[in-house]
Design an enzyme around this catalytic site. Structure first.
Site, PDB file in Angstrom:
ATOM      1  N   HIS A 137     -14.410  -1.855  65.823  1.00  0.00           N
ATOM      2  CA  HIS A 137     -15.313  -1.620  66.997  1.00  0.00           C
ATOM      3  C   HIS A 137     -14.911  -0.173  67.417  1.00  0.00           C
ATOM      4  O   HIS A 137     -14.034  -0.064  68.003  1.00  0.00           O
ATOM      5  CB  HIS A 137     -15.033  -2.657  67.980  1.00  0.00           C
ATOM      6  N   HIS A 153     -16.365   3.955  69.061  1.00  0.00           N
ATOM      7  CA  HIS A 153     -17.615   4.405  69.481  1.00  0.00           C
ATOM      8  C   HIS A 153     -17.211   6.069  69.083  1.00  0.00           C
ATOM      9  O   HIS A 153     -16.339   6.699  69.379  1.00  0.00           O
ATOM     10  CB  HIS A 153     -17.639   4.509  71.065  1.00  0.00           C
ATOM     11  N   LYS A 190     -25.627  -5.471  66.890  1.00  0.00           N
ATOM     12  CA  LYS A 190     -24.918  -5.646  68.201  1.00  0.00           C
ATOM     13  C   LYS A 190     -25.930  -6.169  69.360  1.00  0.00           C
ATOM     14  O   LYS A 190     -26.789  -5.484  69.609  1.00  0.00           O
ATOM     15  CB  LYS A 190     -24.303  -4.027  68.218  1.00  0.00           C
ATOM     16  N   HIS A 228     -21.323  -8.026  73.133  1.00  0.00           N
ATOM     17  CA  HIS A 228     -20.722  -7.776  74.236  1.00  0.00           C
ATOM     18  C   HIS A 228     -20.848  -8.735  75.108  1.00  0.00           C
ATOM     19  O   HIS A 228     -21.720  -9.251  75.507  1.00  0.00           O
ATOM     20  CB  HIS A 228     -21.209  -6.463  74.678  1.00  0.00           C
ATOM     21  N   HIS A 234     -14.002  -7.274  72.051  1.00  0.00           N
ATOM     22  CA  HIS A 234     -13.205  -6.780  73.036  1.00  0.00           C
ATOM     23  C   HIS A 234     -12.890  -7.997  74.308  1.00  0.00           C
ATOM     24  O   HIS A 234     -13.274  -7.655  75.253  1.00  0.00           O
ATOM     25  CB  HIS A 234     -13.621  -5.583  73.730  1.00  0.00           C
ATOM     26  N   ASP A 237     -12.469  -0.439  70.669  1.00  0.00           N
ATOM     27  CA  ASP A 237     -13.255  -0.038  71.528  1.00  0.00           C
ATOM     28  C   ASP A 237     -12.814   1.213  71.975  1.00  0.00           C
ATOM     29  O   ASP A 237     -13.033   1.594  73.374  1.00  0.00           O
ATOM     30  CB  ASP A 237     -13.350  -1.076  72.577  1.00  0.00           C
TER      31      ASP A 237
HETATM   32  C1  NCD Z   1     -18.159   1.514  75.766  1.00  0.00           C
HETATM   33  C2  NCD Z   1     -18.740   3.000  75.847  1.00  0.00           C
HETATM   34  O1  NCD Z   1     -18.387   3.939  76.691  1.00  0.00           O
HETATM   35  O2  NCD Z   1     -19.555   2.982  75.195  1.00  0.00           O
HETATM   36  N1  NCD Z   1     -17.379   1.445  77.275  1.00  0.00           N
HETATM   37  C3  NCD Z   1     -16.338   0.552  77.525  1.00  0.00           C
HETATM   38  O3  NCD Z   1     -15.869   0.580  78.791  1.00  0.00           O
HETATM   39  N2  NCD Z   1     -15.964  -0.159  76.488  1.00  0.00           N
HETATM   40  C4  NCD Z   1     -19.249   0.609  75.496  1.00  0.00           C
HETATM   41  C5  NCD Z   1     -18.620  -0.983  75.556  1.00  0.00           C
HETATM   42  O4  NCD Z   1     -18.234  -1.016  74.397  1.00  0.00           O
HETATM   43  O5  NCD Z   1     -18.516  -1.729  76.599  1.00  0.00           O
HETATM   44 ZN    ZN Z   2     -17.266  -0.540  72.979  1.00  0.00          ZN
END
Ligand code: NCD
Ligand code: ZN
Length: 346
Positions: free
Chosen positions: A13, A15, A99, A136, A174, A247
């Site tokens: 996971h 970003h 997702k 999520h 998460h 995450d």
């Molecule tokens: C994530 C993001 O910033 O894209 N933020 C987070 O607090 N984890 C999105 C997510 O996975 O919830």
């Molecule tokens: Zn995330």
């Protein structure tokens, strides 16, 4: 000096964002990880197989030459997702998973799903073709306390999906609570969970005690110590239903240190040393490889990686770099509240 060799890990996971942030953060992940599942919550989101392929190319352009790395792409489910197109994108290998963001649950989730009933036909198709669903797991009702949103999601939505579609491969991402760890542990065999390094390292005091700490704010929000302990237990006891999904979620410090700060913790840089320290503190180092390198691959029916990494423990604690520079801006690098003696040999 202690030394251990492990199968190179995967991050289930991540970003990566886009443009200048993408350029800065991709190498932070590819240095220590072989593969990662890439989240689709860009603005606008990754809605089609074509969006995913274009995004994958932008990611691949930023992989340093010395790193071998495979980005696994995802689709962002909406109430308007076309199930035939989704099926085609999956079967042609354009995307790896889809997702589910409940609308309003987190960063860039506004286009997500309001009514789970509306996407049941899509989930049925996914179940039929073996396409993994990533969730999520938080409700978004304003009347539900932010610390109870994960538990509520399990009781209402997750249980409903698992009962209707027991063959669907589901990752509750998460997870943050003892209820989630228990539900997954006892749930059907296609149901697994990912856990972040920050939810293993910190409890909710880290956001509020001694002043407000926006860099420890993420979603799902950190919980009480008893929940952190429950996560530690399932992560370190070798149960193959639980694995690492970092995450890692970069935001500029100007967007975090704000009257309405963004949720997300950027942890890619020292994730592996931090986890080694956490597992070491629990006398669970022999389970680290399962958690970071084996369990996820098993759930996703992928081979484990051939490459290895070496972790070294020295008597000097690791000095963390504080920020990742992105042109004129900065991203805060996650630093937990304890000393880390492990590092990855380069
Ligand atoms: C994530 C993001 O910033 O894209 N933020 C987070 O607090 N984890 C999105 C997510 O996975 O919830
Ligand atoms: Zn995330």
């Amino acid at each position: 000096m202690e030394k251990i060799e492990l199968i190179k890990p995967d991050d289930w996971h991540v970003h990566f964002r886009d443009n200048e942030i993408l350029k800065a953060v991709v190498p932070e992940t590819t240095r220590h990880f072989s593969r990662a599942i890439v989240m689709p919550n860009l603005t606008p989101p990754i809605l089609t197989g074509n969006d995913a392929i274009e995004y994958k190319k932008r990611i691949e352009n930023e992989i340093p030459k010395e790193d071998e790395f495979l980005p696994l792409m995802t689709l962002y489910l909406t109430e308007n997702t076309n199930k035939d197109e989704l099926k085609k994108s999956y079967e042609n290998g354009l995307v790896f998973a889809a997702k589910l963001y409940p609308a309003g649950a987190t960063t860039n989730s506004e286009a997500g799903v309001k009514d789970i009933q509306k996407i049941m036909p899509i989930l049925e198709t996914m179940s039929d073709i073996g396409m993994p669903l990533l969730i999520h797991g938080e409700v978004t009702n304003q009347e539900i306390d932010i610390f109870d949103r994960e538990k509520k999601f399990i009781d209402t939505t997750l249980h409903f999906i698992c009962t209707k579609l027991p063959d669907l491969k589901i990752t509750v991402e998460h997870i943050t609570t003892k209820e989630a760890s228990l539900y997954v542990k006892e749930g059907n065999r296609n149901l697994v969970a990912s856990i972040t390094p920050h939810h293993l390292a910190l409890n909710r005091n880290a956001i509020f005690v001694g002043g407000i700490k926006p860099h420890n704010y993420c979603l799902p929000i950190l919980k009480r110590e008893e929940h952190r302990k429950a996560l530690l237990k399932v992560a370190t006891n070798g149960n193959s239903k639980f694995f690492l999904g970092t995450d890692t979620a970069p935001h500029f410090i100007s967007d975090k240190e704000s009257a309405c700060g963004c949720a997300g913790i950027f942890n890619a840089t020292y994730c592996i040393p931090i986890l080694a320290q956490i597992f070491d503190n629990e006398n669970a180092l022999p389970q680290l490889e399962n958690f970071i390198s084996k369990n996820g691959a098993k759930h996703y029916n992928l081979n484990i990686n051939k490459e290895k990494i070496t972790l070294i423990k020295s008597s000097q604690n690791l000095i963390f770099k504080k920020y990742l520079d992105v042109n004129e801006q900065k991203i805060k690098i996650f630093d937990p509240d304890f000393l880390v003696f492990w590092e990855v040999a380069e």
